[in-house]
Each structure stands twice: as structure tokens, then as C-alpha cells.
Design an enzyme around this catalytic site. Structure first.
Site, PDB file in Angstrom:
ATOM      1  N   ASN A   1     -12.452  -1.048  -5.221  1.00 24.96           N
ATOM      2  CA  ASN A   1     -12.210  -1.383  -6.619  1.00 24.96           C
ATOM      3  C   ASN A   1     -13.356  -2.249  -7.151  1.00 24.96           C
ATOM      4  OD1 ASN A   1     -11.235  -2.378  -9.057  1.00 24.96           O
ATOM      5  ND2 ASN A   1      -9.751  -3.735  -8.097  1.00 24.96           N
TER       6      ASN A   1
ATOM      7  N   CYS B   1      -6.118  -5.560  -7.678  1.00 25.25           N
ATOM      8  CA  CYS B   1      -5.954  -5.266  -6.252  1.00 25.25           C
ATOM      9  C   CYS B   1      -5.416  -6.475  -5.490  1.00 25.25           C
ATOM     10  CB  CYS B   1      -7.262  -4.759  -5.656  1.00 25.25           C
ATOM     11  SG  CYS B   1      -8.684  -5.814  -5.956  1.00 25.25           S
ATOM     12  N   HIS B   2      -5.517  -7.659  -6.070  1.00 20.75           N
ATOM     13  CA  HIS B   2      -4.961  -8.854  -5.415  1.00 20.75           C
ATOM     14  C   HIS B   2      -3.435  -8.798  -5.357  1.00 20.75           C
ATOM     15  CE1 HIS B   2      -5.050  -9.856  -9.726  1.00 20.75           C
ATOM     16  NE2 HIS B   2      -4.008 -10.639  -9.482  1.00 20.75           N
TER      17      HIS B   2
ATOM     18  N   GLU C   1      -0.546 -16.346 -11.245  1.00 28.07           N
ATOM     19  CA  GLU C   1       0.322 -15.403 -11.933  1.00 28.07           C
ATOM     20  C   GLU C   1       1.800 -15.752 -11.791  1.00 28.07           C
ATOM     21  OE1 GLU C   1      -0.695 -11.361 -10.983  1.00 28.07           O
ATOM     22  OE2 GLU C   1      -2.735 -11.601 -11.736  1.00 28.07           O
TER      23      GLU C   1
ATOM     24  N   TYR D   1       0.845  -1.200   0.000  1.00 24.82           N
ATOM     25  CA  TYR D   1       0.000   0.000   0.000  1.00 24.82           C
ATOM     26  C   TYR D   1       0.879   1.247   0.000  1.00 24.82           C
ATOM     27  CZ  TYR D   1      -3.846  -3.144   1.084  1.00 24.82           C
ATOM     28  OH  TYR D   1      -4.773  -4.158   1.029  1.00 24.82           O
TER      29      TYR D   1
END
Length: 157
Positions: free
Chosen positions: A119, A127-128, A154, A96
Site C-alpha cells: 500500500n 492498512c494500520h 482513532e 486479513y
């Protein structure tokens, strides 16, 4: 008119909604956040087909960056945060604090967290990929198990 469809994914059912300009809402059906009021929405698999195809490719590990038109509404600050989230490379994470610095507001860490939590385009606005300063997984509207699964996807795990 908002059109939607539900896409079964390896992480759970995904609600995908569009208007005439593009994507307005993407969220996991079984997530922690309440789904929007869909009473005026129309289910339309045909209209959503090109959008769902990109999500299928993402979950199959063949797509790293979405090309879909976005039409999410938010404040100027939220839009800045969401754009910074889109700048996080596939398979990487940021804190953050990193996002706050990226938008030129290094003291706005809590506000960044709030914008992240609002979001409306999960996965598309990734946002993950935002984690705690110490590397820990922090809240996610889809739930921490889905956040872990998306990060593992990912990273090729």
C-alpha cells in the site's frame, strides 16, 4: 512531475507526494519500508497545503475520512484490497481473512497481506487497521509503535 513535502506529526515525519491527478505516496519517513527514489521529485509546500491540512486534521482527531484525490498505481487485485481497506470504519479493525472475504477471495489471505504491505498510501488507505485473526498487531510499514499510536488516536486514546 511528482511534488512532495514532509509533514511533522505526533507519530513521526510523514512523506506526502502528489502528481497532477492526486496522492501517489504517503509514508512515515522513519518507517520500516525504504522510501522511494525522490531524485526527480520537487518539494512544494504550496501545492501540498490542502493535502497536509487534511493530515493535520486527522492527527488532531477532527477528520475521520479523507476526501483527497488518490492516484496510487497497483494491480487490479491490489486496488481491490486497498478499496476494502478504505471500507474499514474509522476506529475499527479487520483481519486479513476479513479482507479476503470482503473482496470475494476467501483463500487469498497471504495475497491480501502482500497487497496490504505494498500500500503506497499509508493512513489514507488504512492498512494500520488490519490485524491478525487472533487480534494481535501484525506488521506495519511504519513500524508497530506507529500502528499502535494510529489505532489509539482513532479510538480516542
Amino acid at each position: 512531475m511528482i511534488r512532495y513535502d514532509i509533514l511533522p506529526t505526533r507519530c513521526g515525519d510523514l512523506l506526502v507526494a502528489i502528481n497532477e491527478r492526486g496522492l501517489v505516496h504517503v509514508d512515515f519517513v522513519a518507517g520500516l519500508r525504504a522510501l522511494p527514489d525522490m531524485s526527480g521529485w520537487q518539494q512544494d509546500h504550496g501545492a501540498l497545503a490542502p493535502f497536509l491540512a487534511e493530515f493535520d486534521a486527522y492527527f488532531a482527531g477532527r477528520l475521520q475520512r479523507f476526501t483527497l484525490p488518490l492516484a496510487a498505481r497497483g494491480t487490479t487485485f491490489q486496488q481491490a484490497v486497498w478499496q476494502a481497506l478504505c471500507d474499514i470504519p474509522y476506529g475499527e479493525t479487520r483481519s486479513y481473512s476479513d479482507i479476503a472475504r470482503a473482496i470475494g477471495k476467501p483463500n487469498a489471505v497471504r495475497a491480501v497481506g502482500a497487497a496490504n504491505g505494498r500500500n503506497p498510501l499509508s493512513i489514507i488507505v488504512p492498512c494500520h487497521r488490519v490485524i491478525g485473526q487472533n487480534g494481535s498487531l501484525t506488521g506495519y510499514a511504519g513500524g508497530l509503535e506507529i500502528k499502535k499510536a494510529l489505532l489509539a488516536l482513532e479510538r480516542g486514546n
